[in-house]
Design an enzyme around this catalytic site. Structure first.
Site, PDB file in Angstrom:
ATOM      1  N   TYR A   1      35.190 -99.193 -18.721  1.00  0.00           N
ATOM      2  CA  TYR A   1      36.303 -99.776 -19.122  1.00  0.00           C
ATOM      3  C   TYR A   1      37.260 -99.773 -17.856  1.00  0.00           C
ATOM      4  O   TYR A   1      37.829 -98.965 -16.939  1.00  0.00           O
ATOM      5  CB  TYR A   1      36.878 -99.663 -20.421  1.00  0.00           C
ATOM      6  CG  TYR A   1      36.969 -99.920 -21.341  1.00  0.00           C
ATOM      7  CD1 TYR A   1      36.338-101.187 -21.842  1.00  0.00           C
ATOM      8  CD2 TYR A   1      35.773 -98.948 -21.916  1.00  0.00           C
ATOM      9  CE1 TYR A   1      35.153-101.282 -23.146  1.00  0.00           C
ATOM     10  CE2 TYR A   1      34.669 -98.997 -22.948  1.00  0.00           C
ATOM     11  CZ  TYR A   1      34.518-100.821 -23.751  1.00  0.00           C
ATOM     12  OH  TYR A   1      33.645-100.873 -24.811  1.00  0.00           O
ATOM     13  N   CYS A   2      38.092-101.329 -17.881  1.00  0.00           N
ATOM     14  CA  CYS A   2      39.371-101.643 -16.692  1.00  0.00           C
ATOM     15  C   CYS A   2      39.790-100.062 -16.559  1.00  0.00           C
ATOM     16  O   CYS A   2      40.693 -99.483 -17.245  1.00  0.00           O
ATOM     17  CB  CYS A   2      40.412-102.246 -16.916  1.00  0.00           C
ATOM     18  SG  CYS A   2      41.137-103.139 -16.260  1.00  0.00           S
ATOM     19  N   PRO A   3      39.789 -99.901 -14.852  1.00  0.00           N
ATOM     20  CA  PRO A   3      39.733-100.732 -13.936  1.00  0.00           C
ATOM     21  C   PRO A   3      38.323-100.767 -13.187  1.00  0.00           C
ATOM     22  O   PRO A   3      37.904-100.716 -12.305  1.00  0.00           O
ATOM     23  CB  PRO A   3      40.538-100.502 -12.453  1.00  0.00           C
ATOM     24  CG  PRO A   3      40.730 -99.163 -12.915  1.00  0.00           C
ATOM     25  CD  PRO A   3      40.837 -98.480 -14.653  1.00  0.00           C
ATOM     26  N   GLU A   4      36.777 -99.350 -14.116  1.00  0.00           N
ATOM     27  CA  GLU A   4      36.011 -99.399 -13.688  1.00  0.00           C
ATOM     28  C   GLU A   4      34.946-100.522 -12.635  1.00  0.00           C
ATOM     29  O   GLU A   4      34.399-100.534 -12.067  1.00  0.00           O
ATOM     30  CB  GLU A   4      35.500 -98.615 -14.328  1.00  0.00           C
ATOM     31  CG  GLU A   4      34.534 -97.049 -13.335  1.00  0.00           C
ATOM     32  CD  GLU A   4      34.942 -96.974 -12.588  1.00  0.00           C
ATOM     33  OE1 GLU A   4      34.056 -96.116 -11.826  1.00  0.00           O
ATOM     34  OE2 GLU A   4      36.035 -96.215 -12.595  1.00  0.00           O
TER      35      GLU A   4
ATOM     36  N   ASP B   1      33.038-105.132 -21.015  1.00  0.00           N
ATOM     37  CA  ASP B   1      34.504-105.113 -20.812  1.00  0.00           C
ATOM     38  C   ASP B   1      35.045-106.196 -20.750  1.00  0.00           C
ATOM     39  O   ASP B   1      35.233-107.348 -20.016  1.00  0.00           O
ATOM     40  CB  ASP B   1      35.273-103.985 -19.898  1.00  0.00           C
ATOM     41  CG  ASP B   1      37.112-104.349 -19.461  1.00  0.00           C
ATOM     42  OD1 ASP B   1      37.473-104.454 -21.011  1.00  0.00           O
ATOM     43  OD2 ASP B   1      37.767-103.077 -19.155  1.00  0.00           O
TER      44      ASP B   1
END
Length: 77
Positions: free
Chosen positions: A10-13, A37
């Site tokens: 999930y953000c920001p990965e 995501d």
């Protein structure tokens, strides 16, 4: 084609991993980015544009997976 699998992240990965893949790629290479995501639907195209690359293809696959195909058109540093 290099694949960046961000499914389950999930953000920001997904953005971090996509950027790293673009930085490590040579001009002319194609990268496939897979993510689930929902934020990636807007975040990845913005990143691609910001880095001056080309979004060749985008599609929504089954199970909510988003597929982006990016062509590296210039070096990223």
């Amino acid at each position: 084609m290099k694949q960046v699998d961000c499914i389950g992240l999930y953000c920001p990965e997904p953005v971090f991993r996509a950027r790293k893949a673009m930085e490590e790629s040579e001009v002319g290479e194609i990268i496939e980015i897979l993510a689930d995501d929902p934020a990636a639907e807007s975040d990845i195209p913005v990143l691609v544009k910001k880095l001056g690359q080309e979004l060749v293809e985008f599609e929504k696959l089954e199970d909510g997976v988003l597929r982006f195909v990016v062509k590296i058109v210039k070096e990223v540093r």
